[in-house]
Design an enzyme around this catalytic site. Structure first.
Site, PDB file in Angstrom:
ATOM      1  CE1 TYR A  38     115.799  52.517 110.422  1.00 23.22           C
ATOM      2  CE2 TYR A  38     113.979  54.120 110.821  1.00 23.22           C
ATOM      3  CZ  TYR A  38     114.470  52.918 110.411  1.00 23.22           C
ATOM      4  OH  TYR A  38     113.504  52.117 109.444  1.00 23.22           O
TER       5      TYR A  38
ATOM      6  CG  ASP B 116     111.640  44.050 110.709  1.00 23.54           C
ATOM      7  OD1 ASP B 116     110.928  43.497 110.893  1.00 23.54           O
ATOM      8  OD2 ASP B 116     112.289  45.001 111.834  1.00 23.54           O
TER       9      ASP B 116
ATOM     10  CG  ASP C 205     108.537  43.735 109.898  1.00 22.43           C
ATOM     11  OD1 ASP C 205     107.453  43.306 110.081  1.00 22.43           O
ATOM     12  OD2 ASP C 205     107.982  44.635 109.864  1.00 22.43           O
TER      13      ASP C 205
ATOM     14  CB  THR D  87     110.378  45.658 115.527  1.00 19.87           C
ATOM     15  OG1 THR D  87     109.946  45.284 114.645  1.00 19.87           O
ATOM     16  CG2 THR D  87     111.953  45.715 115.217  1.00 19.87           C
TER      17      THR D  87
ATOM     18  CG  HIS E 187     105.348  40.579 113.980  1.00 15.91           C
ATOM     19  ND1 HIS E 187     106.660  41.334 114.555  1.00 15.91           N
ATOM     20  CD2 HIS E 187     105.624  41.052 112.632  1.00 15.91           C
ATOM     21  CE1 HIS E 187     106.342  42.931 114.073  1.00 15.91           C
ATOM     22  NE2 HIS E 187     105.749  42.795 112.801  1.00 15.91           N
TER      23      HIS E 187
ATOM     24  CG  HIS F  99     109.097  39.757 114.059  1.00 13.19           C
ATOM     25  ND1 HIS F  99     108.891  39.848 113.051  1.00 13.19           N
ATOM     26  CD2 HIS F  99     109.738  40.997 114.279  1.00 13.19           C
ATOM     27  CE1 HIS F  99     108.630  41.170 112.991  1.00 13.19           C
ATOM     28  NE2 HIS F  99     109.070  41.700 113.199  1.00 13.19           N
TER      29      HIS F  99
HETATM   30 ZN   LIG Z   1     110.189  43.167 113.457  1.00  7.86          ZN
END
Ligand SMILES: [Zn+2]
Length: 491
Positions: free
Chosen positions: A228, A108, A264, A145, A425, A312
Site C-alpha cells: 500500500y 472508497d 472518501d 473501511t 461513516h 460504505h
Molecule cells: Zn472507506
C-alpha cells in the site's frame, strides 16, 4: 429493520421487472387499439344498431386489452419467488480470454446516489449494460473501511473475520491493530486472493485491506500484490491492471482488485454535498473510461467481469450535533482510557472490577434524562444486546459496550466550541446514507438488470461462482449469488 427486510426480500427477487416490462410491453399497444376504436365509431345514422354492436365490441376489446395489460403489470410486479426466472438468461461466451476473470474495483466512500451528481458516461455505460443494485449495496456494521473491505473479500461479518474496527486492542494480549498491521493473526477467514491461489489460479491485488497478509498459499507475490502506497497516481494503478492483460494467457490473474481512496477523502473533509465530491466522482468516472478503453484496445472488455463498488457511504456532520461523554458524569464517569473508539462507532471496555451492564444502564439513564445535549441521539448497548441484524457481538475483540450513534452525530469526550463541518461513516448500516454502489458488468452479468439491495457479504460467493471454484464457508448464501450471477451453459 429495513435493511434486513430488504436483504431477505432480495433472495426472492432475483430479477427486476422493469426490464421485462420495457421489453415485452410496448407502450403503443393500448393506444393503437384506441385509435382503431375511433376509426370504427363513425357509422351512418341508419346503422344505429350496428353502431351499438360495434361500440360494444370495441369497448369489450378495449376493456379486455386493458385488463390484459394490467394483469401483465400486476403479475410482472409481483415478487417472483423462483430463481428459475433467470434461467432464460445465461452468460455470454468469452471471445478472447481462456479463463474467467473478475476485477473488483473499490471507490472508497462512494455513497449511493453520488452517481447522479454529474453525467458519468463511463460508469453509466457499465450500469446500462450491466447489473446494478438499484438502491445500493448495504455495507456491514460498523460501516468503516477496513471491516467492510474485508467483508467483501471474505463473505464474513466483522465479528467472524476479526477486523472489528479500523483500530482496536486485543483484550487478551494487549496488542494493537491498526490499518498497517499485516500479521496473519488479526486477519481471520479466507479472502478471495487466498481462495483463488489455493485453487492454483493467479490473483492480483492493487491495494485492498488484508491483501499484504500472508495466508495459506497467498504470499503477496511481487508484481501481483502491491504494497500500500497512497501516493501512487490512480492512472498508474489502472495501467498496471491493464498490463496484466498483455501477459501470456495462463499468467493473467483470474481475480484482481483495484482500489481508489476517493471520494472518501473529500467526503470526510467537506461532507457529501460539496462540489469537490462531484469533482472526485467525475475523476473516478474518467478512470473507468481509461480502464474500459484499455480493455477494449486489448479486445477483452466484454470478457471481464468488472464489479465496481464502494465500502460504505457518507453523511454530513456539523457543529452542534455532538454528544459529549463528560456530560454523563453525574450518572457515570467514562474516562477516556475506557474508550476504544468514539465516533461514529462508540466502543467502551471498562477495566476489570466494573460491571458493563451497570455502566450501560447509567449511561442510558443519563442519555434519556433530557438533561444531556443530544442524548436522544445515542443509545448504548451491551454488545450481546445489539440488534441481531448488526451481527456485531460474536468476537472477543469487540468491546463489551457499544453505542449506536444517530445519523450525522458525533460522540466526543469533551464538548468543545467551533466544531467543523465535514462527513463521517461508521454508523448503523440501516441508514440509507451508509449505502454504496454495486455495478457489475461482464459475461456473467445480465445487461440492464436491476437487483434489490443486498449486503456485501454476498459478494464472495458471486466471485467463486464466476470463477467456478469452491469457496470457504461464509455468511453469504450461494443461492443468493445465483440470483445475481448468470448461469453458464455448461456446469
Ligand atoms: Zn472507506
Amino acid at each position: 429493520m429495513a435493511s434486513d427486510q430488504e436483504s431477505t426480500l432480495s433472495t426472492s427477487l432475483p430479477i427486476s421487472t422493469n426490464q421485462l416490462l420495457e421489453d415485452d410491453l410496448p407502450s403503443s399497444s393500448s393506444s393503437a387499439l384506441l385509435s382503431t376504436a375511433g376509426h370504427h365509431s363513425s357509422p351512418r345514422k341508419t346503422a344505429a344498431s350496428t353502431l351499438v354492436f360495434i361500440s360494444l365490441v370495441v369497448t369489450t376489446a378495449v376493456a379486455l386489452s386493458a385488463a390484459a395489460a394490467f394483469s401483465f403489470l400486476f403479475f410482472s410486479s409481483a415478487p417472483n419467488p423462483s430463481p428459475h426466472s433467470t434461467a432464460a438468461l445465461s452468460s455470454r461466451p468469452l471471445s478472447k480470454l481462456k479463463h474467467p476473470v473478475v476485477l473488483i474495483i473499490s471507490s472508497d466512500g462512494f455513497r449511493f446516489g453520488y452517481q447522479y451528481k454529474s453525467d458519468l458516461p463511463n460508469i453509466n455505460r457499465l450500469i446500462r449494460n450491466g447489473t446494478e443494485a438499484e438502491r445500493g449495496l448495504i455495507p456491514v456494521f460498523p460501516t468503516l473501511t477496513f471491516p467492510n473491505h474485508y467483508s467483501i473479500v471474505t463473505g464474513l461479518y466483522p465479528a467472524y473475520h476479526g477486523i472489528i474496527n479500523n483500530y482496536f486492542t486485543d483484550p487478551i494480549d494487549g496488542d494493537n491493530f491498526n490499518m498497517g498491521s499485516h500479521e496473519p493473526k488479526w486477519w481471520l477467514g479466507e479472502p478471495l486472493w487466498e481462495t483463488v491461489s489455493n485453487h492454483g489460479l493467479k490473483a492480483s491485488t492493487y491495494f485492498w485491506p488484508g491483501s499484504e497478509v500472508h495466508k495459506g498459499s497467498w504470499d503477496c507475490p511481487n508484481n501481483y500484490c502491491m504494497p500500500y502506497n497512497e501516493s501512487v497516481p490512480f492512472e498508474e494503478r489502472v495501467d498496471t491492471v491493464l498490463n496484466y492483460f498483455d501477459l501470456p494467457s495462463d499468467e493473467i490473474p483470474s481475480f484482481m482488485t483495484l482500489y481508489f481512496e476517493d471520494p472518501d477523502h473529500e467526503g470526510h473533509q467537506y461532507g457529501p454535498d460539496d462540489v469537490r465530491i462531484t469533482d472526485a466522482i467525475v475523476e473516478i468516472d474518467t478512470l473507468m473510461g481509461r480502464l474500459i478503453h484499455g480493455l477494449e484496445e486489448r479486445g477483452v472488455f466484454e470478457d471481464i467481469n468488472i464489479i465496481l463498488l464502494g465500502d460504505h457511504g457518507m453523511v454530513g456532520t456539523c457543529d452542534k450535533k455532538v454528544i459529549a461523554l463528560d456530560d454523563l458524569a453525574q450518572w457515570v464517569k467514562i474516562p477516556k482510557e475506557w474508550v476504544q473508539s468514539y465516533s461514529p462507532l462508540l466502543s467502551i471496555r471498562p477495566p476489570p472490577g466494573y460491571s458493563s451492564s451497570d455502566v450501560v444502564a447509567k449511561m442510558n439513564e443519563g442519555l434519556e434524562s433530557g438533561r444531556v445535549a443530544n442524548g436522544e441521539f445515542l443509545r448504548v448497548y451491551l454488545k450481546e444486546g445489539l440488534p441481531n441484524r448488526l451481527h456485531y457481538s460474536a468476537s472477543y475483540r469487540i468491546p463489551p459496550i457499544v453505542g449506536l450513534v444517530g445519523e450525522g452525530f458525533t460522540v466526543k469526550q469533551t464538548r468543545s466550541k467551533g466544531q467543523e463541518c465535514g462527513g463521517a461513516h461508521g454508523y448503523d448500516n440501516a441508514f440509507f446514507s451508509m449505502r454504496t454502489i454495486f455495478i457489475a458488468h461482464g459475461p456473467r452479468f445480465a445487461r440492464g438488470r436491476k437487483v434489490p439491495s443486498f449486503e456485501n457479504v454476498q459478494i464472495y460467493n458471486m466471485v467463486t461462482a464466476i470463477l467456478k471454484i469452491e469457496g470457504a464457508s461464509n455468511n453469504g448464501s450461494v443461492s443468493f449469488a445465483d440470483t445475481v450471477v448468470l448461469p453458464t451453459h455448461s456446469k
